[in-house]
Design a protein around this motif. Structure first.
Motif, mmCIF file in Angstrom:
data_model
loop_
_atom_site.group_PDB
_atom_site.id
_atom_site.type_symbol
_atom_site.label_atom_id
_atom_site.label_comp_id
_atom_site.label_asym_id
_atom_site.label_seq_id
_atom_site.Cartn_x
_atom_site.Cartn_y
_atom_site.Cartn_z
ATOM 1 N N MET A 1 5.499 5.633 -4.596
ATOM 2 C CA MET A 1 4.997 6.106 -5.882
ATOM 3 C C MET A 1 4.058 5.074 -6.507
ATOM 4 N N VAL A 2 4.460 3.816 -6.425
ATOM 5 C CA VAL A 2 3.610 2.743 -6.953
ATOM 6 C C VAL A 2 2.278 2.720 -6.206
ATOM 7 N N ALA A 3 2.348 2.802 -4.871
ATOM 8 C CA ALA A 3 1.126 2.763 -4.066
ATOM 9 C C ALA A 3 0.201 3.919 -4.402
ATOM 10 N N GLY A 4 0.773 5.107 -4.565
ATOM 11 C CA GLY A 4 -0.031 6.274 -4.892
ATOM 12 C C GLY A 4 -0.739 6.133 -6.217
ATOM 13 N N GLY A 5 -0.114 5.394 -7.125
ATOM 14 C CA GLY A 5 -0.712 5.186 -8.434
ATOM 15 C C GLY A 5 -1.712 4.049 -8.485
ATOM 16 N N MET A 6 -1.738 3.218 -7.447
ATOM 17 C CA MET A 6 -2.621 2.053 -7.447
ATOM 18 C C MET A 6 -3.877 2.229 -6.590
ATOM 19 N N THR A 7 -3.853 3.150 -5.624
ATOM 20 C CA THR A 7 -5.017 3.305 -4.757
ATOM 21 C C THR A 7 -6.197 3.892 -5.530
ATOM 22 N N LYS A 8 -7.357 3.345 -5.281
ATOM 23 C CA LYS A 8 -8.590 3.861 -5.873
ATOM 24 C C LYS A 8 -9.360 4.708 -4.857
ATOM 25 N N SER A 9 -9.229 4.365 -3.592
ATOM 26 C CA SER A 9 -9.944 5.095 -2.541
ATOM 27 C C SER A 9 -9.167 6.310 -2.050
ATOM 28 N N ASN A 10 -7.900 6.412 -2.472
ATOM 29 C CA ASN A 10 -6.995 7.473 -2.010
ATOM 30 C C ASN A 10 -6.721 7.397 -0.510
ATOM 31 N N VAL A 11 -6.840 6.178 0.040
ATOM 32 C CA VAL A 11 -6.521 5.945 1.447
ATOM 33 C C VAL A 11 -5.533 4.788 1.525
ATOM 34 N N ILE A 12 -4.380 5.055 2.132
ATOM 35 C CA ILE A 12 -3.344 4.037 2.311
ATOM 36 C C ILE A 12 -3.148 3.806 3.808
ATOM 37 N N GLY A 13 -3.172 2.540 4.214
ATOM 38 C CA GLY A 13 -2.940 2.182 5.608
ATOM 39 C C GLY A 13 -1.488 1.807 5.831
ATOM 40 N N MET A 14 -0.954 2.174 7.004
ATOM 41 C CA MET A 14 0.452 1.912 7.312
ATOM 42 C C MET A 14 0.571 1.374 8.730
ATOM 43 N N VAL A 15 1.068 0.135 8.861
ATOM 44 C CA VAL A 15 1.222 -0.501 10.163
ATOM 45 C C VAL A 15 2.709 -0.721 10.424
ATOM 46 N N GLY A 16 3.227 -0.101 11.494
ATOM 47 C CA GLY A 16 4.636 -0.227 11.848
ATOM 48 C C GLY A 16 4.830 -0.904 13.185
ATOM 49 N N GLY A 17 6.083 -1.229 13.503
ATOM 50 C CA GLY A 17 6.406 -1.844 14.783
ATOM 51 C C GLY A 17 6.473 -0.801 15.895
ATOM 52 N N TYR A 18 7.527 0.014 15.864
ATOM 53 C CA TYR A 18 7.701 1.110 16.816
ATOM 54 C C TYR A 18 8.060 2.378 16.033
ATOM 55 N N PRO A 19 7.682 3.552 16.524
ATOM 56 C CA PRO A 19 8.032 4.794 15.833
ATOM 57 C C PRO A 19 9.454 5.252 16.149
ATOM 58 N N ILE A 20 10.428 4.456 15.731
ATOM 59 C CA ILE A 20 11.830 4.814 15.923
ATOM 60 C C ILE A 20 12.382 5.301 14.585
ATOM 61 N N PRO A 21 13.516 5.988 14.583
ATOM 62 C CA PRO A 21 14.039 6.549 13.333
ATOM 63 C C PRO A 21 14.126 5.551 12.190
ATOM 64 N N GLU A 22 14.544 4.319 12.474
ATOM 65 C CA GLU A 22 14.719 3.319 11.436
ATOM 66 C C GLU A 22 13.419 2.985 10.713
ATOM 67 N N VAL A 23 12.312 3.076 11.418
ATOM 68 C CA VAL A 23 10.995 2.835 10.832
ATOM 69 C C VAL A 23 10.424 4.127 10.259
ATOM 70 N N ASN A 24 10.549 5.199 11.017
ATOM 71 C CA ASN A 24 9.955 6.478 10.614
ATOM 72 C C ASN A 24 10.462 6.952 9.263
ATOM 73 N N ARG A 25 11.776 6.841 9.042
ATOM 74 C CA ARG A 25 12.320 7.383 7.795
ATOM 75 C C ARG A 25 11.795 6.638 6.571
ATOM 76 N N LEU A 26 11.531 5.352 6.729
ATOM 77 C CA LEU A 26 10.994 4.586 5.608
ATOM 78 C C LEU A 26 9.531 4.946 5.364
ATOM 79 N N MET A 27 8.772 5.048 6.427
ATOM 80 C CA MET A 27 7.365 5.420 6.278
ATOM 81 C C MET A 27 7.227 6.815 5.665
ATOM 82 N N ASN A 28 8.019 7.763 6.164
ATOM 83 C CA ASN A 28 7.939 9.126 5.634
ATOM 84 C C ASN A 28 8.346 9.181 4.167
#
Length: 331
Positions: free
Chosen positions: A142-169
């Motif tokens: 929510m904070v990120a959505g309110g701070m972006t000016k370009s409306n583009v957010i980058g997301m870099v993760g380790g591996y797409p496993i459930p423990e990472v995916n659920r946080l990103m989603n």
């Protein structure tokens, strides 16, 4: 590869690679606890376990030793060595060595194991946990959505496993609640600890217009700092190191899980269970870090929405959806 074992966090002793060495005798009345980690204890995810166990040792509740940077191929041997040495409680993460770790637990039914895992507990002594911090991840989104000016957010993760995916989603859903126009660039570096690779991935996203970065891995905030864009932290609070870059962070607190396991071992009531829920906000296992240096920079309207949503989560009136599917870029 070098491993270290530390007794009470005071004296470092060699943890021999060859069989035959033994750990020192421990004082009576304290639970003997070992940590086995596949990455350095400085890595953010593992550091949360280590910090909680170190605090218990400092209180005098346990005697704590650990081995770090243990290769998956060596993990079973280290587990067995600690069990043979009389450790009563073992913490670690077994995402790449599930089968071998569970076999060890069967061979040492009197040893309590609490391991990071994507799967279920195994009777009688193999408990599992997870960083169920999707609630503060949603709030940080929510904070990120309110701070972006370009409306583009980058997301870099380790591996797409459930423990990472659920946080990103969860993060993505939080961002979209505040800013329906936001789009995401998502990538995974195929490593749990490769800051240079994460940094390069972040640079590529910033070059494509991202002005807020989700720093699931170390290295992302460094890229954000160099390119003068913003970052959102994960698991630990790195704003002190990046006061002009890291706006907010979803924090993980392993203390509730650690304290529960220690108490159960002391009481002789330990059993296999899922410790995952003890990482949620209701159990004080996670939280949204204070905005700190960004307190006056985040719009008041955004802060009000975050505060309202956080209270709804704590009151049980809003549930953050658990989505373990691999997140995808939307641009």
């Amino acid at each position: 590869m070098t491993r270290r074992a530390v007794l009470c966090g005071v004296a470092a002793v060699a943890f021999a690679a060859a069989a035959g060495s033994s750990l020192p005798a421990f004082a009576d009345g304290k639970v003997k606890v070992a940590g086995i980690y596949t990455v350095p204890i400085e890595q953010q995810w593992v550091s949360r376990i280590h910090v909680a166990l170190k605090a218990a040792a400092d209180r005098g509740d346990i005697v704590y030793v650990w081995a770090e940077s243990v290769a998956n191929t060596d993990y079973e041997r280290v587990m067995r060595q600690y069990a043979e040495a009389g450790q009563q409680l073992v913490f670690g993460e077994v995402f790449g060595v599930e089968r071998a770790a569970r076999a060890v637990a069967k061979d040492y039914p009197k040893t309590a194991f609490v391991m990071g895992s994507s799967f279920k507990p195994q009777e009688p002594n193999f408990s599992v946990f997870d960083n169920y911090i999707q609630e503060p991840a949603y709030l940080s989104g929510m904070v990120a959505g309110g701070m972006t000016k370009s409306n583009v957010i980058g997301m870099v993760g380790g591996y797409p496993i459930p423990e990472v995916n659920r946080l990103m989603n969860a993060f993505m859903e939080g961002a979209k609640e505040v800013n329906p126009q936001v789009k995401f660039s998502v990538s995974f570096i195929g490593s749990w600890f490769d800051p240079p690779k994460a940094k390069e991935a972040a640079f590529a996203m910033i070059d494509r217009g991202a002005d807020v970065m989700y720093a699931e891995r170390f290295g992302v905030s460094d890229a954000a700092k160099e390119r003068k864009v913003l970052a959102i932290g994960n698991v630990i609070d790195t704003q002190p190191q990046y006061p002009d870059t890291v706006v907010a962070s979803a924090l993980w607190h392993m203390e509730p899980s650690v304290e529960r396991a220690i108490a159960a071992v002391k009481a002789g009531s330990y059993k296999a269970e899922d410790y995952g829920p003890y990482s949620m906000m209701a159990h004080k296992g996670s939280s949204l870090a204070p905005l700190g240096t960004f307190e006056a920079k985040v719009p008041d309207a955004v802060k009000a929405k975050v505060t309202e949503r956080e209270q709804q989560i704590r009151d049980g009136k809003f549930t953050v959806k658990v989505n373990d599917a691999e997140p995808k870029s939307t641009m």
